[in-house]
Design a protein around this motif. Structure first.
Motif, mmCIF file in Angstrom:
data_model
loop_
_atom_site.group_PDB
_atom_site.id
_atom_site.type_symbol
_atom_site.label_atom_id
_atom_site.label_comp_id
_atom_site.label_asym_id
_atom_site.label_seq_id
_atom_site.Cartn_x
_atom_site.Cartn_y
_atom_site.Cartn_z
ATOM 1 N N THR A 1 16.972 10.720 -15.218
ATOM 2 C CA THR A 1 17.937 11.186 -14.258
ATOM 3 C C THR A 1 19.096 10.006 -14.079
ATOM 4 O O THR A 1 20.010 10.050 -13.355
ATOM 5 C CB THR A 1 17.316 11.487 -13.010
ATOM 6 O OG1 THR A 1 16.446 10.438 -12.499
ATOM 7 C CG2 THR A 1 16.651 12.833 -12.791
ATOM 8 N N ASP A 2 18.649 8.581 -14.585
ATOM 9 C CA ASP A 2 19.502 7.400 -14.633
ATOM 10 C C ASP A 2 20.677 7.847 -15.049
ATOM 11 O O ASP A 2 20.798 8.477 -16.244
ATOM 12 C CB ASP A 2 18.880 6.408 -15.132
ATOM 13 C CG ASP A 2 17.746 5.743 -13.980
ATOM 14 O OD1 ASP A 2 17.547 6.304 -12.890
ATOM 15 O OD2 ASP A 2 16.980 4.842 -14.528
ATOM 16 N N THR A 3 21.897 7.126 -14.650
ATOM 17 C CA THR A 3 23.110 7.401 -15.208
ATOM 18 C C THR A 3 23.521 6.244 -15.930
ATOM 19 O O THR A 3 23.193 5.082 -15.755
ATOM 20 C CB THR A 3 24.297 7.585 -14.391
ATOM 21 O OG1 THR A 3 23.753 8.716 -13.290
ATOM 22 C CG2 THR A 3 25.704 7.759 -14.573
ATOM 23 N N VAL A 4 24.243 6.348 -17.039
ATOM 24 C CA VAL A 4 24.711 5.448 -17.874
ATOM 25 C C VAL A 4 26.223 5.144 -17.770
ATOM 26 O O VAL A 4 27.015 6.163 -17.864
ATOM 27 C CB VAL A 4 24.322 5.519 -19.262
ATOM 28 C CG1 VAL A 4 22.542 4.887 -19.492
ATOM 29 C CG2 VAL A 4 24.460 6.566 -20.088
ATOM 30 N N SER A 5 26.786 3.750 -18.032
ATOM 31 C CA SER A 5 28.061 3.796 -17.808
ATOM 32 C C SER A 5 28.404 2.843 -19.071
ATOM 33 O O SER A 5 27.868 2.421 -19.752
ATOM 34 C CB SER A 5 28.370 2.745 -16.558
ATOM 35 O OG SER A 5 27.726 3.401 -15.492
ATOM 36 N N SER A 6 29.951 2.861 -19.088
ATOM 37 C CA SER A 6 30.471 2.259 -20.360
ATOM 38 C C SER A 6 29.938 0.788 -20.193
ATOM 39 O O SER A 6 29.875 0.221 -19.179
ATOM 40 C CB SER A 6 32.138 2.269 -19.877
ATOM 41 O OG SER A 6 32.736 1.906 -21.181
ATOM 42 N N GLY A 7 29.764 0.301 -21.461
ATOM 43 C CA GLY A 7 29.380 -1.007 -21.726
ATOM 44 C C GLY A 7 27.618 -1.217 -21.693
ATOM 45 O O GLY A 7 27.177 -2.112 -22.048
ATOM 46 N N ASP A 8 27.042 0.114 -21.287
ATOM 47 C CA ASP A 8 25.628 -0.112 -21.334
ATOM 48 C C ASP A 8 25.034 -0.001 -22.501
ATOM 49 O O ASP A 8 25.879 0.665 -23.525
ATOM 50 C CB ASP A 8 24.933 1.067 -20.585
ATOM 51 C CG ASP A 8 25.211 0.692 -18.826
ATOM 52 O OD1 ASP A 8 25.284 -0.236 -18.447
ATOM 53 O OD2 ASP A 8 24.851 1.825 -18.126
ATOM 54 N N ILE A 9 23.934 -0.609 -22.846
ATOM 55 C CA ILE A 9 23.027 -0.426 -24.127
ATOM 56 C C ILE A 9 21.907 0.349 -23.851
ATOM 57 O O ILE A 9 21.076 0.042 -23.046
ATOM 58 C CB ILE A 9 22.625 -1.878 -24.524
ATOM 59 C CG1 ILE A 9 23.865 -2.486 -24.794
ATOM 60 C CG2 ILE A 9 21.833 -1.742 -25.894
ATOM 61 C CD1 ILE A 9 23.629 -4.092 -25.290
ATOM 62 N N VAL A 10 22.129 1.685 -24.420
ATOM 63 C CA VAL A 10 20.721 2.370 -24.325
ATOM 64 C C VAL A 10 20.017 2.503 -25.532
ATOM 65 O O VAL A 10 20.249 2.389 -26.799
ATOM 66 C CB VAL A 10 21.410 3.967 -24.078
ATOM 67 C CG1 VAL A 10 20.129 5.004 -23.848
ATOM 68 C CG2 VAL A 10 22.094 4.037 -22.890
ATOM 69 N N ALA A 11 18.574 2.395 -25.408
ATOM 70 C CA ALA A 11 17.666 2.228 -26.503
ATOM 71 C C ALA A 11 16.777 3.427 -26.251
ATOM 72 O O ALA A 11 16.243 3.515 -25.214
ATOM 73 C CB ALA A 11 17.102 0.915 -26.671
ATOM 74 N N PHE A 12 16.555 4.109 -27.293
ATOM 75 C CA PHE A 12 15.532 5.165 -27.332
ATOM 76 C C PHE A 12 14.234 4.564 -27.913
ATOM 77 O O PHE A 12 14.206 3.914 -28.738
ATOM 78 C CB PHE A 12 15.652 6.481 -28.114
ATOM 79 C CG PHE A 12 16.943 6.918 -27.422
ATOM 80 C CD1 PHE A 12 16.642 7.617 -26.202
ATOM 81 C CD2 PHE A 12 17.975 7.076 -27.975
ATOM 82 C CE1 PHE A 12 17.689 8.402 -25.328
ATOM 83 C CE2 PHE A 12 18.995 7.755 -27.174
ATOM 84 C CZ PHE A 12 18.938 8.203 -26.094
ATOM 85 N N ILE A 13 12.854 4.424 -27.094
ATOM 86 C CA ILE A 13 11.757 3.839 -27.312
ATOM 87 C C ILE A 13 10.604 4.717 -27.511
ATOM 88 O O ILE A 13 9.915 5.435 -26.918
ATOM 89 C CB ILE A 13 11.542 3.067 -25.997
ATOM 90 C CG1 ILE A 13 12.567 2.026 -25.521
ATOM 91 C CG2 ILE A 13 10.070 2.104 -26.486
ATOM 92 C CD1 ILE A 13 12.914 0.982 -26.304
ATOM 93 N N PRO A 14 10.491 4.959 -29.051
ATOM 94 C CA PRO A 14 9.290 5.952 -29.436
ATOM 95 C C PRO A 14 8.255 5.179 -28.952
ATOM 96 O O PRO A 14 8.073 3.774 -28.551
ATOM 97 C CB PRO A 14 9.380 5.877 -30.938
ATOM 98 C CG PRO A 14 10.631 5.683 -31.300
ATOM 99 C CD PRO A 14 11.109 4.564 -30.267
#
Lengths: 151, 77, 151, 77
Positions: B59-72
């Protein structure tokens, strides 16, 4: 907590160097754990392993584990180095060193560290068997991130 | 603009280690939804997410500039 | 069990060499314990230590501990080196290395080894404090040789 | 002829690391008794004994050629 106590390396790990990092006059005990590449797992033969990491986050999570240890076992010093890339049989993937005035804490904290690494540090292992390859992950265990992770 | 990082089996499934997405102010669940429409990555349902190197909630929101990583599921050690 | 897995040395111990002795293709985990000379004990300052051993018997007893471990934790390999003579602060007095396919046994067997060393191996430590000297022995603990020793 | 070895505080108390004794067929308790008559080593009551590098009982008998070692509480590690 010095930054370089926690490292992700692409070269072979020199155990003596990791031990040196935690050696100090207050310590009477230093434990190390070396995770090495095992040839046989459940009757299947490994040819080599390949480790990948989200390096910057992995270093942060290793440091977090060190901090958790120092909260739980005061007066310990911790250093952890994990290697990534291609590793062949008997090569060292990870070294955990813990020093403490007395031995009990050094053993307990060291074992805690390897359990936590397997829970929260973004590093992945791909097994190259003699009959195929697989990225390993504990998909079967549903509680991959216990103890409050993510927070 | 959000940077999205992929590792391990996800990286192989997508064929890239990162994507730049022109998004901002969306939840992780929404971001996963958009990715699933573009790429055949059913595994995305079963992976954790990190935002700026910390584990995050769906439910967290991501904003411009964020780095999102998917972690298996991790398998170090 | 190779004879040189268990040694009493008068020179500094090289940890990497002890680790090499237990490294093998079946092992996924190697634990080591290093006993180091601590500066402060209960508010008293150590300047240096002096270890003495009944060398031939000590090697036999170290080998016995290795055998006990292999009976209790099958598929482990054990190497132990104890240094004697004069040691200054932070120097390594003993190194115990245990390899095993899986980590649990490597931790448990290693801790068992140090406990047994403190029970049955004829090695003595003389503390040279800044205000005197004492041969250390657990005279206060009456069960110095539990678990069937002597037999 | 029995060789008797002393270590640590015992060695310092006696001032030697070994003695040769012209004895045979006596128990360890008897051997300790003879030593206590000759040397001021009260600690002898509180130490273990090894015969030929194995721990022995006070009632065990030692014979000519045996090596007897008195083992104060150990403190290795």
């Amino acid at each position: 907590m010095k930054e370089d106590m926690y490292e992700i390396l692409e070269e072979p790990i020199q155990v003596e160097k990791i031990i040196e990092k935690v050696t100090r006059r207050k310590a009477g005990a230093i434990t190390t754990f070396l995770g090495t590449v095992r040839e046989w797992t459940d009757g299947r033969r490994t040819i080599f392993l390949e480790y990948q990491a989200y390096k910057t986050m992995a270093v942060k999570k290793l440091a977090q584990i060190g901090k958790e240890i120092q909260e739980r076992w005061p007066d310990t010093e911790v250093a952890i180095t994990h290697r990534i890339g291609k590793l062949t049989i008997s090569e060292i993937a990870v070294v955990i060193a813990v020093s403490s005035p007395h031995r009990k804490a050094a053993y307990e904290a060291n074992e805690f560290a390897i359990e936590r690494i397997k829970q929260i540090v973004p590093i992945w292992k791909k097994e190259h068997w003699d009959d195929g390859e697989t990225w390993i992950g504990d998909q079967l265990e549903q509680n991959a991130y216990p103890n409050g992770e993510p927070s | 603009m959000i940077t999205v990082l992929f590792f391990a089996q996800l990286q192989e499934a997508i064929g890239k280690d990162r994507l730049i997405m022109e998004e901002s102010g969306i939840t992780i669940t929404e971001l996963k939804g958009k990715l699933k429409m573009e790429y055949a990555i059913p595994q995305l349902d079963h992976v954790m997410t990190a935002v700026n190197e910390e584990y995050a909630l769906p439910t967290d929101t991501v904003s411009s500039g964020d780095i999102v990583a998917f972690i298996p599921p991790v398998s170090g050690g």
